[in-house]
Design a protein around this motif. Structure first.
Motif, mmCIF file in Angstrom:
data_model
loop_
_atom_site.group_PDB
_atom_site.id
_atom_site.type_symbol
_atom_site.label_atom_id
_atom_site.label_comp_id
_atom_site.label_asym_id
_atom_site.label_seq_id
_atom_site.Cartn_x
_atom_site.Cartn_y
_atom_site.Cartn_z
ATOM 1 N N HIS A 1 -0.490 -0.926 -4.194
ATOM 2 C CA HIS A 1 0.332 -1.961 -3.575
ATOM 3 C C HIS A 1 0.566 -1.603 -2.103
ATOM 4 O O HIS A 1 0.255 -0.496 -1.665
ATOM 5 N N HIS B 1 3.444 -2.637 1.366
ATOM 6 C CA HIS B 1 4.631 -3.334 1.834
ATOM 7 C C HIS B 1 4.852 -2.966 3.301
ATOM 8 O O HIS B 1 4.350 -1.948 3.786
ATOM 9 N N GLU C 1 7.444 4.258 3.625
ATOM 10 C CA GLU C 1 8.069 4.755 2.398
ATOM 11 C C GLU C 1 7.946 6.265 2.290
ATOM 12 O O GLU C 1 6.938 6.851 2.695
ATOM 13 N N HIS D 1 -1.206 1.967 -1.512
ATOM 14 C CA HIS D 1 -0.934 3.202 -2.246
ATOM 15 C C HIS D 1 -0.560 2.889 -3.690
ATOM 16 O O HIS D 1 -0.128 1.776 -4.002
HETATM 17 FE FE FE2 Z 1 5.372 1.658 -2.329
#
Ligand code: FE2
Length: 106
Positions: free
Chosen positions: A38, A40, A44, A79
């Motif tokens: 995924h 975004h 992170e 990732h």
């Molecule tokens: Fe993530």
């Protein structure tokens, strides 16, 4: 979303500590859970508290991380991870980007 997976947001738009700049909480995966690839907008950090997982991060060879390890993922980088043979407990943090955005899986 997945059997054997759950999370609790501690800081973020859903609180209990409200922030529109940081999203953080605890996530738990049971053994052998495939958390799909995924991406975004937010960058992170995964801080592994216990257990192990094989992380696949776009452009890097897959690598196994364990309790005490820190994994950083840049904004919009694909990732995913697969937990190993025990429960995986992670403190996750998202910073910047649109924290209302959910992950894009693909
Ligand atoms: Fe993530």
């Amino acid at each position: 979303m997945l059997d054997g997976y759950g999370f609790a947001e501690i800081i973020g738009l859903r609180g209990p500590f409200v922030s529109d700049r940081i999203r953080a909480g605890i996530a738990i995966w049971g053994p052998h859970i495939d958390y799909p690839r995924h991406q975004h907008q937010a960058e992170e950090v995964y801080i592994l508290l216990s257990g192990s997982a094989e992380f696949s991060i776009e452009g890097d060879a897959s690598q196994i991380y364990s309790g005490g390890d820190v994994v950083y993922v840049e904004s919009n980088r694909w990732h995913g991870l697969k937990s190993c043979d025990k429960n995986l407990v992670v403190y996750y943090l998202w910073r910047a980007g649109d924290l209302r955005q959910t992950s894009h899986f693909g």
